[in-house]
Design a protein around this motif. Structure first.
Motif, PDB file in Angstrom:
ATOM      1  N   ILE A   1       2.542 -12.002  -0.380  1.00  0.00           N
ATOM      2  CA  ILE A   1       2.213 -10.590  -0.109  1.00  0.00           C
ATOM      3  C   ILE A   1       3.253  -9.995   0.839  1.00  0.00           C
ATOM      4  O   ILE A   1       3.791  -8.909   0.600  1.00  0.00           O
ATOM      5  CB  ILE A   1       0.796 -10.444   0.488  1.00  0.00           C
ATOM      6  CG1 ILE A   1      -0.256 -10.704  -0.584  1.00  0.00           C
ATOM      7  CG2 ILE A   1       0.606  -9.056   1.093  1.00  0.00           C
ATOM      8  CD1 ILE A   1      -1.678 -10.786  -0.043  1.00  0.00           C
ATOM      9  N   GLY A   2       3.539 -10.707   1.929  1.00  0.00           N
ATOM     10  CA  GLY A   2       4.527 -10.220   2.899  1.00  0.00           C
ATOM     11  C   GLY A   2       5.900 -10.043   2.278  1.00  0.00           C
ATOM     12  O   GLY A   2       6.569  -9.028   2.512  1.00  0.00           O
ATOM     13  N   ALA A   3       6.339 -11.002   1.458  1.00  0.00           N
ATOM     14  CA  ALA A   3       7.652 -10.917   0.810  1.00  0.00           C
ATOM     15  C   ALA A   3       7.698  -9.751  -0.173  1.00  0.00           C
ATOM     16  O   ALA A   3       8.680  -8.997  -0.215  1.00  0.00           O
ATOM     17  CB  ALA A   3       7.963 -12.223   0.094  1.00  0.00           C
ATOM     18  N   TRP A   4       6.647  -9.589  -0.955  1.00  0.00           N
ATOM     19  CA  TRP A   4       6.600  -8.496  -1.933  1.00  0.00           C
ATOM     20  C   TRP A   4       6.628  -7.138  -1.236  1.00  0.00           C
ATOM     21  O   TRP A   4       7.368  -6.239  -1.637  1.00  0.00           O
ATOM     22  CB  TRP A   4       5.352  -8.626  -2.811  1.00  0.00           C
ATOM     23  CG  TRP A   4       5.316  -7.618  -3.918  1.00  0.00           C
ATOM     24  CD1 TRP A   4       5.925  -7.709  -5.133  1.00  0.00           C
ATOM     25  CD2 TRP A   4       4.646  -6.348  -3.893  1.00  0.00           C
ATOM     26  NE1 TRP A   4       5.670  -6.566  -5.866  1.00  0.00           N
ATOM     27  CE2 TRP A   4       4.882  -5.721  -5.124  1.00  0.00           C
ATOM     28  CE3 TRP A   4       3.865  -5.696  -2.956  1.00  0.00           C
ATOM     29  CZ2 TRP A   4       4.373  -4.469  -5.443  1.00  0.00           C
ATOM     30  CZ3 TRP A   4       3.358  -4.450  -3.262  1.00  0.00           C
ATOM     31  CH2 TRP A   4       3.614  -3.848  -4.497  1.00  0.00           C
ATOM     32  N   LEU A   5       5.839  -7.000  -0.182  1.00  0.00           N
ATOM     33  CA  LEU A   5       5.813  -5.731   0.552  1.00  0.00           C
ATOM     34  C   LEU A   5       7.157  -5.445   1.216  1.00  0.00           C
ATOM     35  O   LEU A   5       7.604  -4.296   1.243  1.00  0.00           O
ATOM     36  CB  LEU A   5       4.697  -5.742   1.604  1.00  0.00           C
ATOM     37  CG  LEU A   5       3.280  -5.691   1.069  1.00  0.00           C
ATOM     38  CD1 LEU A   5       2.278  -5.899   2.190  1.00  0.00           C
ATOM     39  CD2 LEU A   5       3.011  -4.387   0.343  1.00  0.00           C
TER      40      LEU A   5
ATOM     41  N   GLN B   1      10.074  -6.392   0.144  1.00  0.00           N
ATOM     42  CA  GLN B   1      11.024  -5.998  -0.903  1.00  0.00           C
ATOM     43  C   GLN B   1      10.757  -4.586  -1.405  1.00  0.00           C
ATOM     44  O   GLN B   1      11.666  -3.785  -1.557  1.00  0.00           O
ATOM     45  CB  GLN B   1      10.962  -6.971  -2.084  1.00  0.00           C
ATOM     46  CG  GLN B   1      11.666  -8.262  -1.832  1.00  0.00           C
ATOM     47  CD  GLN B   1      11.640  -9.171  -3.051  1.00  0.00           C
ATOM     48  OE1 GLN B   1      10.939  -8.930  -4.029  1.00  0.00           O
ATOM     49  NE2 GLN B   1      12.420 -10.236  -2.974  1.00  0.00           N
ATOM     50  N   LYS B   2       9.502  -4.276  -1.679  1.00  0.00           N
ATOM     51  CA  LYS B   2       9.161  -2.984  -2.303  1.00  0.00           C
ATOM     52  C   LYS B   2       9.005  -1.855  -1.289  1.00  0.00           C
ATOM     53  O   LYS B   2       9.281  -0.709  -1.595  1.00  0.00           O
ATOM     54  CB  LYS B   2       7.872  -3.107  -3.121  1.00  0.00           C
ATOM     55  CG  LYS B   2       7.935  -4.133  -4.223  1.00  0.00           C
ATOM     56  CD  LYS B   2       8.913  -3.725  -5.293  1.00  0.00           C
ATOM     57  CE  LYS B   2       8.906  -4.756  -6.414  1.00  0.00           C
ATOM     58  NZ  LYS B   2       9.966  -4.568  -7.354  1.00  0.00           N
ATOM     59  N   GLN B   3       8.505  -2.170  -0.114  1.00  0.00           N
ATOM     60  CA  GLN B   3       8.216  -1.195   0.937  1.00  0.00           C
ATOM     61  C   GLN B   3       7.524   0.060   0.391  1.00  0.00           C
ATOM     62  O   GLN B   3       8.023   1.177   0.551  1.00  0.00           O
ATOM     63  CB  GLN B   3       9.501  -0.824   1.680  1.00  0.00           C
ATOM     64  CG  GLN B   3      10.143  -2.020   2.322  1.00  0.00           C
ATOM     65  CD  GLN B   3      10.501  -1.818   3.765  1.00  0.00           C
ATOM     66  OE1 GLN B   3      10.427  -0.736   4.298  1.00  0.00           O
ATOM     67  NE2 GLN B   3      10.890  -2.904   4.399  1.00  0.00           N
ATOM     68  N   PRO B   4       6.372  -0.140  -0.264  1.00  0.00           N
ATOM     69  CA  PRO B   4       5.660   1.034  -0.789  1.00  0.00           C
ATOM     70  C   PRO B   4       5.133   1.910   0.342  1.00  0.00           C
ATOM     71  O   PRO B   4       4.912   1.431   1.449  1.00  0.00           O
ATOM     72  CB  PRO B   4       4.507   0.415  -1.585  1.00  0.00           C
ATOM     73  CG  PRO B   4       4.300  -0.911  -0.961  1.00  0.00           C
ATOM     74  CD  PRO B   4       5.637  -1.367  -0.454  1.00  0.00           C
ATOM     75  N   HIS B   5       4.979   3.181   0.053  1.00  0.00           N
ATOM     76  CA  HIS B   5       4.460   4.112   1.059  1.00  0.00           C
ATOM     77  C   HIS B   5       3.055   4.545   0.632  1.00  0.00           C
ATOM     78  O   HIS B   5       2.851   4.961  -0.494  1.00  0.00           O
ATOM     79  CB  HIS B   5       5.368   5.340   1.178  1.00  0.00           C
ATOM     80  CG  HIS B   5       4.863   6.327   2.175  1.00  0.00           C
ATOM     81  ND1 HIS B   5       4.909   6.095   3.534  1.00  0.00           N
ATOM     82  CD2 HIS B   5       4.280   7.541   2.016  1.00  0.00           C
ATOM     83  CE1 HIS B   5       4.382   7.137   4.164  1.00  0.00           C
ATOM     84  NE2 HIS B   5       4.000   8.022   3.261  1.00  0.00           N
ATOM     85  N   ILE B   6       2.116   4.430   1.539  1.00  0.00           N
ATOM     86  CA  ILE B   6       0.733   4.844   1.267  1.00  0.00           C
ATOM     87  C   ILE B   6       0.382   5.952   2.244  1.00  0.00           C
ATOM     88  O   ILE B   6       0.494   5.776   3.457  1.00  0.00           O
ATOM     89  CB  ILE B   6      -0.246   3.663   1.431  1.00  0.00           C
ATOM     90  CG1 ILE B   6       0.056   2.579   0.399  1.00  0.00           C
ATOM     91  CG2 ILE B   6      -1.683   4.138   1.302  1.00  0.00           C
ATOM     92  CD1 ILE B   6      -0.826   1.360   0.501  1.00  0.00           C
ATOM     93  N   GLN B   7      -0.018   7.083   1.684  1.00  0.00           N
ATOM     94  CA  GLN B   7      -0.433   8.184   2.550  1.00  0.00           C
ATOM     95  C   GLN B   7      -1.772   7.837   3.199  1.00  0.00           C
ATOM     96  O   GLN B   7      -2.598   7.154   2.616  1.00  0.00           O
ATOM     97  CB  GLN B   7      -0.566   9.454   1.723  1.00  0.00           C
ATOM     98  CG  GLN B   7       0.752   9.900   1.143  1.00  0.00           C
ATOM     99  CD  GLN B   7       0.876  11.409   1.152  1.00  0.00           C
ATOM    100  OE1 GLN B   7      -0.067  12.120   1.421  1.00  0.00           O
ATOM    101  NE2 GLN B   7       2.065  11.876   0.848  1.00  0.00           N
TER     102      GLN B   7
END
Length: 193
Positions: A70-74, A76-82
């Motif tokens: 989960i940490g590695a995926w986040l 890499q992707k660095q999604p933004h959640i409002q």
């Protein structure tokens, strides 16, 4: 877990490890927090193999692979959640309610939660918003370690000295463990300065 994850991390293909980690985590839940639902089933027999290898489900491959992935995926992707603060707040409330429910229904152990799979990624994403977090993470990390190490001792003392129910023991143990860990960290920081 890290040795398994690294080749996938270098190729930037985390999703297979994320799926395997999720599957492992769900299997171990049958012998941990949700063990009572799976007593004497084949799923619990599978999970017991893991438990015999690592003693506690949270200490081994089945928990760490999921959260590392989960940490590695986040990362890499660095999604933004409002409105991440709101989601994080409600995920923490859900975690507390799930923990309370499971502990009052005789969970074998209380380490593998569904809500934790939501809370942890949200916490990671929340921390990505800051170049530097607005609080002393070193002290919080040390307090967390001391709480983890002290709470079984405190809980046994509370059970021995005070005839309280489950909830009373829980709250007294939390308060005492928190205060003791704070005093230890404060004292160690004072000695370092």
């Amino acid at each position: 877990s890290l040795a398994l994850l690294l080749p996938f991390l270098k190729k930037k293909k985390i999703m297979p490890m994320l799926m395997i980690g999720l599957l492992f985590y769900l299997v171990v839940m049958t012998n941990d927090s949700y063990g009572g639902l799976f007593t004497n089933t084949s799923l619990q027999s599978i999970a017991k193999i893991h438990t015999t290898l690592w003693t506690w489900p949270q200490a081994g491959l089945c928990s760490s692979l999921l959260y590392l992935s989960i940490g590695a995926w986040l990362y890499q992707k660095q999604p933004h959640i409002q409105h991440i603060n709101i989601f994080l707040f409600f995920s923490i409330i859900a975690l507390l309610l799930e923990a309370y429910f499971l502990q009052t229904h005789q969970a074998y152990d209380g380490n593998c939660y569904f809500s934790l799979m939501i809370c942890v990624p949200l916490l990671f994403l929340w921390s990505f918003q800051y170049q530097e977090l607005p609080f002393d993470t070193l002290s919080i990390g040390k307090m967390s370690l001391y709480i983890y190490m002290l709470h079984p001792i405190v809980l046994n003392c509370v059970h021995f000295l005070l005839p309280l129910g489950e909830m009373g023991s829980f709250f007294i143990t939390v308060i005492i463990s928190l205060c003791l860990s704070y005093m230890i960290v404060k004292r160690s920081l004072g000695e370092c300065q």
